[in-house]
Design a protein around this motif. Structure first.
Motif, PDB file in Angstrom:
ATOM      1  N   GLY A   8     -36.444 -52.211 120.340  1.00 19.38           N
ATOM      2  CA  GLY A   8     -35.895 -52.993 119.233  1.00 19.38           C
ATOM      3  C   GLY A   8     -35.224 -52.125 118.185  1.00 19.38           C
ATOM      4  N   GLY A   9     -35.828 -50.994 117.890  1.00 18.79           N
ATOM      5  CA  GLY A   9     -35.236 -50.071 116.922  1.00 18.79           C
ATOM      6  C   GLY A   9     -33.907 -49.511 117.386  1.00 18.79           C
ATOM      7  N   VAL A  10     -33.826 -49.191 118.670  1.00 21.14           N
ATOM      8  CA  VAL A  10     -32.570 -48.677 119.227  1.00 21.14           C
ATOM      9  C   VAL A  10     -31.493 -49.760 119.181  1.00 21.14           C
ATOM     10  CG1 VAL A  10     -31.445 -47.865 121.344  1.00 21.14           C
ATOM     11  CG2 VAL A  10     -33.653 -46.920 120.658  1.00 21.14           C
ATOM     12  N   VAL A  11     -31.846 -50.972 119.539  1.00 24.14           N
ATOM     13  CA  VAL A  11     -30.870 -52.069 119.531  1.00 24.14           C
ATOM     14  C   VAL A  11     -30.381 -52.334 118.111  1.00 24.14           C
ATOM     15  CG1 VAL A  11     -30.569 -54.555 119.896  1.00 24.14           C
ATOM     16  CG2 VAL A  11     -31.695 -53.168 121.631  1.00 24.14           C
ATOM     17  N   VAL A  12     -31.295 -52.443 117.172  1.00 27.00           N
ATOM     18  CA  VAL A  12     -30.904 -52.719 115.789  1.00 27.00           C
ATOM     19  C   VAL A  12     -30.124 -51.546 115.205  1.00 27.00           C
ATOM     20  CG1 VAL A  12     -31.780 -53.074 113.447  1.00 27.00           C
ATOM     21  CG2 VAL A  12     -32.764 -54.349 115.351  1.00 27.00           C
ATOM     22  N   GLY A  13     -30.622 -50.345 115.401  1.00 27.56           N
ATOM     23  CA  GLY A  13     -29.977 -49.172 114.828  1.00 27.56           C
ATOM     24  C   GLY A  13     -28.652 -48.805 115.474  1.00 27.56           C
ATOM     25  N   GLY A  14     -28.482 -49.117 116.743  1.00 30.25           N
ATOM     26  CA  GLY A  14     -27.283 -48.702 117.450  1.00 30.25           C
ATOM     27  C   GLY A  14     -26.225 -49.761 117.633  1.00 30.25           C
ATOM     28  N   SER A  15     -26.539 -51.005 117.326  1.00 32.80           N
ATOM     29  CA  SER A  15     -25.610 -52.094 117.644  1.00 32.80           C
ATOM     30  C   SER A  15     -24.267 -51.947 116.941  1.00 32.80           C
ATOM     31  CB  SER A  15     -26.230 -53.454 117.345  1.00 32.80           C
ATOM     32  OG  SER A  15     -26.525 -53.580 115.975  1.00 32.80           O
ATOM     33  N   LYS A  16     -24.239 -51.524 115.682  1.00 37.94           N
ATOM     34  CA  LYS A  16     -22.969 -51.376 114.976  1.00 37.94           C
ATOM     35  C   LYS A  16     -22.117 -50.290 115.629  1.00 37.94           C
ATOM     36  CE  LYS A  16     -20.867 -50.547 110.502  1.00 37.94           C
ATOM     37  NZ  LYS A  16     -21.052 -50.233 109.099  1.00 37.94           N
ATOM     38  N   ALA A  17     -22.733 -49.157 115.961  1.00 44.70           N
ATOM     39  CA  ALA A  17     -21.994 -48.070 116.608  1.00 44.70           C
ATOM     40  C   ALA A  17     -21.473 -48.509 117.974  1.00 44.70           C
ATOM     41  CB  ALA A  17     -22.883 -46.842 116.749  1.00 44.70           C
ATOM     42  N   TRP A  18     -22.276 -49.234 118.745  1.00 49.26           N
ATOM     43  CA  TRP A  18     -21.840 -49.701 120.064  1.00 49.26           C
ATOM     44  C   TRP A  18     -20.651 -50.643 119.934  1.00 49.26           C
ATOM     45  CZ3 TRP A  18     -27.575 -50.951 121.244  1.00 49.26           C
ATOM     46  CH2 TRP A  18     -28.243 -49.778 121.564  1.00 49.26           C
ATOM     47  N   LYS A  19     -20.712 -51.540 118.945  1.00 49.96           N
ATOM     48  CA  LYS A  19     -19.593 -52.478 118.730  1.00 49.96           C
ATOM     49  C   LYS A  19     -18.334 -51.713 118.319  1.00 49.96           C
ATOM     50  CE  LYS A  19     -22.474 -56.429 117.560  1.00 49.96           C
ATOM     51  NZ  LYS A  19     -22.977 -57.298 116.492  1.00 49.96           N
ATOM     52  N   ASN A  20     -18.483 -50.725 117.436  1.00 47.39           N
ATOM     53  CA  ASN A  20     -17.330 -49.921 117.016  1.00 47.39           C
ATOM     54  C   ASN A  20     -16.744 -49.154 118.196  1.00 47.39           C
ATOM     55  OD1 ASN A  20     -17.522 -50.784 114.378  1.00 47.39           O
ATOM     56  ND2 ASN A  20     -18.606 -48.965 113.675  1.00 47.39           N
ATOM     57  N   ASN A  21     -17.601 -48.539 119.012  1.00 49.78           N
ATOM     58  CA  ASN A  21     -17.126 -47.801 120.183  1.00 49.78           C
ATOM     59  C   ASN A  21     -16.367 -48.712 121.139  1.00 49.78           C
ATOM     60  OD1 ASN A  21     -18.210 -45.395 119.301  1.00 49.78           O
ATOM     61  ND2 ASN A  21     -20.056 -45.558 120.546  1.00 49.78           N
ATOM     62  N   LYS A  22     -16.887 -49.906 121.362  1.00 54.03           N
ATOM     63  CA  LYS A  22     -16.225 -50.861 122.258  1.00 54.03           C
ATOM     64  C   LYS A  22     -14.861 -51.253 121.702  1.00 54.03           C
ATOM     65  CE  LYS A  22     -16.767 -55.284 124.573  1.00 54.03           C
ATOM     66  NZ  LYS A  22     -17.632 -56.449 124.781  1.00 54.03           N
ATOM     67  N   SER A  23     -14.798 -51.514 120.417  1.00 59.63           N
ATOM     68  CA  SER A  23     -13.543 -51.891 119.781  1.00 59.63           C
ATOM     69  C   SER A  23     -12.515 -50.764 119.884  1.00 59.63           C
ATOM     70  CB  SER A  23     -13.797 -52.236 118.313  1.00 59.63           C
ATOM     71  OG  SER A  23     -12.595 -52.443 117.634  1.00 59.63           O
ATOM     72  N   GLU A  24     -12.952 -49.521 119.655  1.00 59.68           N
ATOM     73  CA  GLU A  24     -12.044 -48.379 119.743  1.00 59.68           C
ATOM     74  C   GLU A  24     -11.570 -48.153 121.175  1.00 59.68           C
ATOM     75  OE1 GLU A  24     -14.237 -45.236 117.890  1.00 59.68           O
ATOM     76  OE2 GLU A  24     -13.765 -45.963 115.873  1.00 59.68           O
ATOM     77  N   ARG A  25     -12.467 -48.303 122.152  1.00 61.96           N
ATOM     78  CA  ARG A  25     -12.065 -48.169 123.556  1.00 61.96           C
ATOM     79  C   ARG A  25     -11.058 -49.248 123.923  1.00 61.96           C
ATOM     80  NH1 ARG A  25     -17.325 -47.107 124.556  1.00 61.96           N
ATOM     81  NH2 ARG A  25     -17.738 -49.226 125.197  1.00 61.96           N
ATOM     82  N   THR A  26     -11.305 -50.475 123.481  1.00 57.80           N
ATOM     83  CA  THR A  26     -10.406 -51.586 123.774  1.00 57.80           C
ATOM     84  C   THR A  26      -9.015 -51.343 123.189  1.00 57.80           C
ATOM     85  OG1 THR A  26     -12.264 -53.125 123.824  1.00 57.80           O
ATOM     86  CG2 THR A  26     -10.092 -54.087 123.510  1.00 57.80           C
ATOM     87  N   SER A  27      -8.971 -50.695 122.029  1.00 57.25           N
ATOM     88  CA  SER A  27      -7.672 -50.420 121.399  1.00 57.25           C
ATOM     89  C   SER A  27      -6.993 -49.180 121.972  1.00 57.25           C
ATOM     90  CB  SER A  27      -7.836 -50.274 119.885  1.00 57.25           C
ATOM     91  OG  SER A  27      -8.508 -49.079 119.572  1.00 57.25           O
ATOM     92  N   GLY A  28      -7.657 -48.503 122.916  1.00 58.34           N
ATOM     93  CA  GLY A  28      -7.037 -47.366 123.595  1.00 58.34           C
ATOM     94  C   GLY A  28      -7.351 -46.010 123.009  1.00 58.34           C
ATOM     95  N   LEU A  29      -8.259 -45.953 122.030  1.00 58.57           N
ATOM     96  CA  LEU A  29      -8.632 -44.666 121.461  1.00 58.57           C
ATOM     97  C   LEU A  29      -9.668 -43.989 122.359  1.00 58.57           C
ATOM     98  CD1 LEU A  29      -8.903 -45.639 117.696  1.00 58.57           C
ATOM     99  CD2 LEU A  29      -7.032 -44.438 118.835  1.00 58.57           C
ATOM    100  N   THR A  30      -9.542 -42.689 122.510  1.00 62.47           N
ATOM    101  CA  THR A  30     -10.427 -41.946 123.386  1.00 62.47           C
ATOM    102  C   THR A  30     -11.340 -41.011 122.596  1.00 62.47           C
ATOM    103  OG1 THR A  30     -10.506 -40.474 125.298  1.00 62.47           O
ATOM    104  CG2 THR A  30      -8.762 -40.068 123.725  1.00 62.47           C
ATOM    105  N   ARG A  31     -12.436 -40.622 123.197  1.00 60.58           N
ATOM    106  CA  ARG A  31     -13.302 -39.584 122.640  1.00 60.58           C
ATOM    107  C   ARG A  31     -13.179 -38.307 123.455  1.00 60.58           C
ATOM    108  NH1 ARG A  31     -18.852 -42.579 122.628  1.00 60.58           N
ATOM    109  NH2 ARG A  31     -17.915 -43.344 124.524  1.00 60.58           N
ATOM    110  N   TYR A  32     -12.359 -38.342 124.488  1.00 65.29           N
ATOM    111  CA  TYR A  32     -12.138 -37.197 125.368  1.00 65.29           C
ATOM    112  C   TYR A  32     -10.921 -36.417 124.874  1.00 65.29           C
ATOM    113  CZ  TYR A  32     -10.539 -34.595 129.427  1.00 65.29           C
ATOM    114  OH  TYR A  32     -10.102 -33.604 130.253  1.00 65.29           O
ATOM    115  N   VAL A  33     -11.089 -35.119 124.683  1.00 66.96           N
ATOM    116  CA  VAL A  33      -9.980 -34.276 124.232  1.00 66.96           C
ATOM    117  C   VAL A  33      -9.682 -33.246 125.323  1.00 66.96           C
ATOM    118  CG1 VAL A  33      -9.132 -32.707 122.434  1.00 66.96           C
ATOM    119  CG2 VAL A  33     -10.717 -34.559 121.837  1.00 66.96           C
ATOM    120  N   PRO A  34      -8.528 -33.376 125.990  1.00 61.73           N
ATOM    121  CA  PRO A  34      -8.159 -32.401 127.018  1.00 61.73           C
ATOM    122  C   PRO A  34      -8.028 -31.002 126.413  1.00 61.73           C
ATOM    123  CG  PRO A  34      -6.712 -34.317 127.106  1.00 61.73           C
ATOM    124  CD  PRO A  34      -7.523 -34.436 125.863  1.00 61.73           C
ATOM    125  N   THR A  35      -8.217 -29.994 127.243  1.00 66.56           N
ATOM    126  CA  THR A  35      -8.185 -28.602 126.803  1.00 66.56           C
ATOM    127  C   THR A  35      -6.925 -28.271 126.015  1.00 66.56           C
ATOM    128  OG1 THR A  35      -9.485 -28.015 128.747  1.00 66.56           O
ATOM    129  CG2 THR A  35      -8.400 -26.219 127.588  1.00 66.56           C
TER     130      THR A  35
END
Length: 83
Positions: A8-35
Motif C-alpha cells: 500500500g505504501g508503494v502504491v500510494v507513494g509511487g502512483s504520481k511518479a508512475w502516472k508522470n512517467n506514463k504521460s512522458e512516455r506517451t508524449s515521446g520523451l525518453t529516459r535513455y541517453v545514447p552515448t
C-alpha cells in the motif's frame, strides 16, 4: 511489517511518479541517453535534453526501459529475510 502495508505504501507513494512517467512516455520523451548525446553542457537541463532527443528521433524501447530486475515489481510478493 505486514506485506499489505508495504504494498500500500508503494502504491500510494509511487502512483504520481508512475502516472508522470506514463504521460512522458506517451508524449515521446525518453529516459535513455545514447552515448553520443552524453557530452552534456553544464547549462543543459534534463527537460531540454529530453526534448532534443525526441526531436532527433531517439525513443526509449522496451528493452532499454525495462531492466530484468523490474520483474519483482510485477508481484505483490515482497521478499523478506525474516521468512
Amino acid at each position: 511489517m505486514k506485506r499489505w502495508a508495504v504494498y500500500g505504501g508503494v502504491v500510494v507513494g509511487g502512483s504520481k511518479a508512475w502516472k508522470n512517467n506514463k504521460s512522458e512516455r506517451t508524449s515521446g520523451l525518453t529516459r535513455y541517453v545514447p552515448t553520443e548525446y552524453r557530452d552534456l553542457q553544464s547549462f543543459e537541463s534534463w527537460a531540454n535534453l529530453r526534448v532534443k532527443l525526441k526531436a532527433a528521433g531517439i525513443i526509449e524501447t522496451p528493452e532499454q526501459g525495462t531492466p530484468s530486475y523490474c520483474k519483482l515489481g510485477d508481484s505483490i510478493d515482497v521478499p523478506s529475510a525474516y521468512e
